[in-house]
Design an enzyme around this catalytic site. Structure first.
Site, PDB file in Angstrom:
ATOM      1  N   ASP A  52      -2.024   7.281  -3.075  1.00 18.20           N
ATOM      2  CA  ASP A  52      -2.629   8.246  -2.164  1.00 18.20           C
ATOM      3  C   ASP A  52      -2.017   9.637  -2.316  1.00 18.20           C
ATOM      4  OD1 ASP A  52      -4.163   9.054   0.090  1.00 18.20           O
ATOM      5  OD2 ASP A  52      -2.434   8.721   1.402  1.00 18.20           O
ATOM      6  N   GLU A 103       4.854  -0.573  -1.897  1.00 17.57           N
ATOM      7  CA  GLU A 103       3.626  -1.297  -1.563  1.00 17.57           C
ATOM      8  C   GLU A 103       2.963  -1.958  -2.761  1.00 17.57           C
ATOM      9  OE1 GLU A 103       0.861   0.950   0.754  1.00 17.57           O
ATOM     10  OE2 GLU A 103       2.225   1.120   2.453  1.00 17.57           O
ATOM     11  N   TYR A 107       1.049   0.851   9.924  1.00 14.69           N
ATOM     12  CA  TYR A 107       0.156   1.851  10.526  1.00 14.69           C
ATOM     13  C   TYR A 107      -0.613   1.281  11.719  1.00 14.69           C
ATOM     14  CZ  TYR A 107       1.452   4.880   6.736  1.00 14.69           C
ATOM     15  OH  TYR A 107       2.184   5.679   5.896  1.00 14.69           O
ATOM     16  N   GLU A 142       7.595   3.770   6.542  1.00 13.44           N
ATOM     17  CA  GLU A 142       6.410   4.600   6.792  1.00 13.44           C
ATOM     18  C   GLU A 142       5.780   4.217   8.115  1.00 13.44           C
ATOM     19  OE1 GLU A 142       3.386   4.870   3.774  1.00 13.44           O
ATOM     20  OE2 GLU A 142       4.863   5.027   2.163  1.00 13.44           O
TER      21      GLU A 142
HETATM   22  C1  BDP Z   1       0.833   4.012   2.540  1.00 16.86           C
HETATM   23  C2  BDP Z   1       1.313   4.613   1.217  1.00 16.86           C
HETATM   24  C3  BDP Z   1       1.321   6.140   1.234  1.00 16.86           C
HETATM   25  C4  BDP Z   1       0.049   6.662   1.881  1.00 16.86           C
HETATM   26  C5  BDP Z   1      -0.014   6.154   3.314  1.00 16.86           C
HETATM   27  C6  BDP Z   1      -1.244   6.655   4.075  1.00 16.86           C
HETATM   28  O1  BDP Z   1       2.593   4.131   0.878  1.00 16.86           O
HETATM   29  O2  BDP Z   1       1.481   6.622  -0.068  1.00 16.86           O
HETATM   30  O3  BDP Z   1      -0.061   8.047   1.827  1.00 16.86           O
HETATM   31  O4  BDP Z   1      -0.109   4.755   3.259  1.00 16.86           O
HETATM   32  O5  BDP Z   1      -2.264   5.987   4.015  1.00 16.86           O
HETATM   33  O6  BDP Z   1       0.116   2.879   2.279  1.00 16.86           O
HETATM   34  O7  BDP Z   1      -1.173   7.712   4.685  1.00 16.86           O
END
Ligand code: BDP
Length: 594
Positions: A168, A414, A467, A503
């Site tokens: 991404d 990932e 997320y 993250e």
């Molecule tokens: C994660 C990835 C990262 C993406 C992020 C996203 O590690 O590189 O930018 O999600 O979706 O899966 O913002």
């Protein structure tokens, strides 16, 4: 390969600047020998920069294939007596280099430096033409992987194709970091393997100096003020010194190590390196720096900025360190590739801990991108990619091992670790990495589940990317605490290892407000981060929180992205969003050592 530093025996000339540039959409440069004849119709291109955002041409922005660079420079006649190297600090992704029309070598790792000895190619005291062909194509033999896909349907013109990749961030390309002539003596210091440690109040340096030619080697350790602490002879030695101040995040004490070569008593080469002494260990689900449990407060970042793309820019780097200080962060991850050498030097100086990641990103199935694929097969992440992955780790460790700021190696982000063959792949990666550097713990960053990761058990720290309330249960801030707590406890119960939430975050368009918080508003991003923090604060095996991302960054165009990923707590131009102010409040009082 040593970083190009000048000394009384070494000369370094930075030849970055305005070069000539020519895209090669027809792939004719090689056949037509542009490296001999010169580029047929070049434009100007800054080096370093990504070429993508410099012109007004969408064809150049989205170009997939080879591009060519050319530069002419005079060399001093006096350098004839030296070993002369042409050094590129990075060019993404593959490069072929020519000097005065002759091929001198190639490179395959777009985020790491490469150099060639060019004595037999150059004109001393004359003008020299450097030609570099750079390709941004991705394949399954190099990291990060990707492939050219032909559409083969009746809704696209024949032979229509796109470069696909499952990561991404925009596939910026070009000569991304500075280019140098490096003139060193005939017999010289070729490399330095250095391991630094701090144990029971003793600072330890073990080194092995790789000498080209015949000379006597000696090493002196100095304070930053130039006071001599210790002097040893020999190219392989161990220093053990009481009473030195260790390096640690927030208190970055550094020394200077001076390596010298002499012949019959006269100095022939000298190379100085800033060093810091510190230890990193894992104990009881904690990561200890100098024996004390460390808590990571910080970010996953990118090398990314308007106009210059992914290129090295001192102003941006220093601004970012100032922002890290401003917000009270103590660490970052070089997501998702090795950053410039200068960034690591500044991390040593600013006292910021670094998780050094290799470019193993995009090793996932591409369902999200329209195809359901298996990744760990011989034709994709098979033996060729594994060999390349190991080689990139070798180069990365050799480049960065002496930095006290580097506290963890990250082997991948990932990857599809739930696949069967991921087990042997990552077992080999972790054991290779451990032999390359037995002094640092290893990390893998996971997006898999605790009950399906076949890789996590080979690593010392598990990074978890999550997320909740964004890609799953969008808009449901209220489910975060339940889901995250269960998830992290499951991971810890399964692997009994420290977890770092590497993250978490939400896209927020700067200036977009909504109360109650709605997705894409600054309020939603801030609230989501707070919900995650409430959970990690209660779990003693969570050793840190890295927000995704430090700043907004460019991605490929797709429906989920509004001219890039907006999960930055700073805008792409480094202005704070609401979340940045809240993080500052929290991190300024939350201690780095628990
Ligand atoms: C994660 C990835 C990262 C993406 C992020 C996203 O590690 O590189 O930018 O999600 O979706 O899966 O913002």
């Amino acid at each position: 390969m040593l970083y190009p530093r000048s000394s009384q025996t070494r000369e370094v000339k930075n030849i970055s600047g305005i070069w000539k540039f020519q895209p090669d959409p027809g792939n004719q440069g090689l056949d037509k020998k542009w490296f001999e004849k010169g580029l047929p119709s070049p434009c100007f291109m800054p080096v370093p920069s990504s070429f993508n955002d410099i012109t007004q041409e969408i064809k150049i922005r989205d170009h997939a294939g080879w591009v060519w660079y050319e530069y002419e420079d005079y060399l001093p006649a006096a350098w004839k007596e030296k070993n002369l190297f042409l050094r590129f600090s990075a060019a993404a992704h593959k490069a072929k280099v020519y000097v005065n029309g002759e091929y001198v070598g190639n490179n395959f790792s777009g985020f790491l430096p490469f150099e060639f000895k060019v004595n037999t190619y150059v004109k001393w005291g004359g003008e020299n033409k450097i030609t570099v062909a750079v390709s941004n194509l991705l394949d399954w033999e190099n990291l990060p992987p990707g492939e050219m896909r032909f559409h083969n349907d009746d809704m696209h013109p024949q032979q229509d194709k796109t470069l696909h990749y499952a990561f991404d961030f925009f596939n910026y390309a070009g000569i991304h970091r500075p280019v140098y002539w490096v003139a060193v003596p005939k017999d010289y210091i070729q490399g330095i393997e250095l391991a630094l440690d701090y144990r029971q109040k003793k600072s330890i340096a073990e080194y092995d100096v790789n000498v080209f030619g015949q000379a006597d080697c000696s090493t002196v350790l100095y304070t930053r003020k130039g006071e001599k602490i210790c002097h040893l002879s020999g190219n392989k030695a161990r220093m053990e010194l009481p009473d030195l101040t260790p390096w640690q995040p927030g208190a970055p004490h550094l020394y200077t190590m001076e390596f010298s070569l002499s012949k019959n008593g006269s100095l022939i080469d000298c190379y100085r390196l800033p060093v810091g002494f510190r230890s990193v260990h894992i104990e009881d689900s904690r990561l200890l720096i100098n024996g004390r449990p460390f808590y990571f407060k910080g970010f996953g970042k990118h090398e990314d900025m308007d106009i210059r793309g992914r290129a090295f820019d001192e102003a941006v780097i220093i601004k970012d360190f100032n922002l890290l200080n401003w917000i009270g962060a103590n660490s970052f991850r070089t997501s998702h590739y090795p950053y410039s050498e200068e960034t690591l030097m500044l991390a040593d100086e600013y006292g910021i801990a670094v998780i050094d990641e290799c470019p193993a990103v995009g090793l996932v199935d591409w369902q999200r991108y329209g195809q359901d694929d298996v990744i760990f097969t011989e034709d994709k992440a098979g033996s060729k990619l594994l060999a390349h992955h190991k080689q990139v780790l070798e180069l990365l460790v050799a480049r960065d091992r002496h930095h006290p700021s580097v506290v963890l190696w990250s082997a991948a982000n990932e990857a599809a670790t739930y696949e069967k063959n991921a087990e042997s792949y990552f077992k080999e990666i972790s054991s290779h990495l451990r032999t390359l550097d037995p002094t640092r713990p290893l990390m893998i960053v996971e997006n898999s589940q605790h009950n399906n990761s076949k890789a996590a058990r080979f690593f010392d720290v598990i990074g978890i990317n999550r997320y909740y309330s964004w890609y799953t249960d969008p808009g449901r801030l209220d489910v975060i605490s339940f889901q995250l707590e269960k998830d992290l406890k499951d991971w810890h119960n399964t692997f009994k290892k420290p977890l770092l939430v590497t993250e978490f975050g939400a896209d927020a368009l700067a200036g977009l407000h909504a109360d109650p918080p709605l997705m894409f508003s600054e309020e939603y991003q801030a609230r989501m981060i707070e919900e995650f923090q409430k959970v990690v604060d209660t779990l003693p095996f969570v050793i840190g929180e890295h927000i995704w991302n430090f700043a907004d960054f460019m991605t490929p165009q797709e429906v989920r992205r509004v001219i890039g990923n907006r999960k930055g707590v700073f805008t792409r131009q480094r202005q704070p969003k609401l979340a940045a102010h809240l993080l500052k409040k929290r991190w300024q009082v939350k201690p780095s050592f628990i």
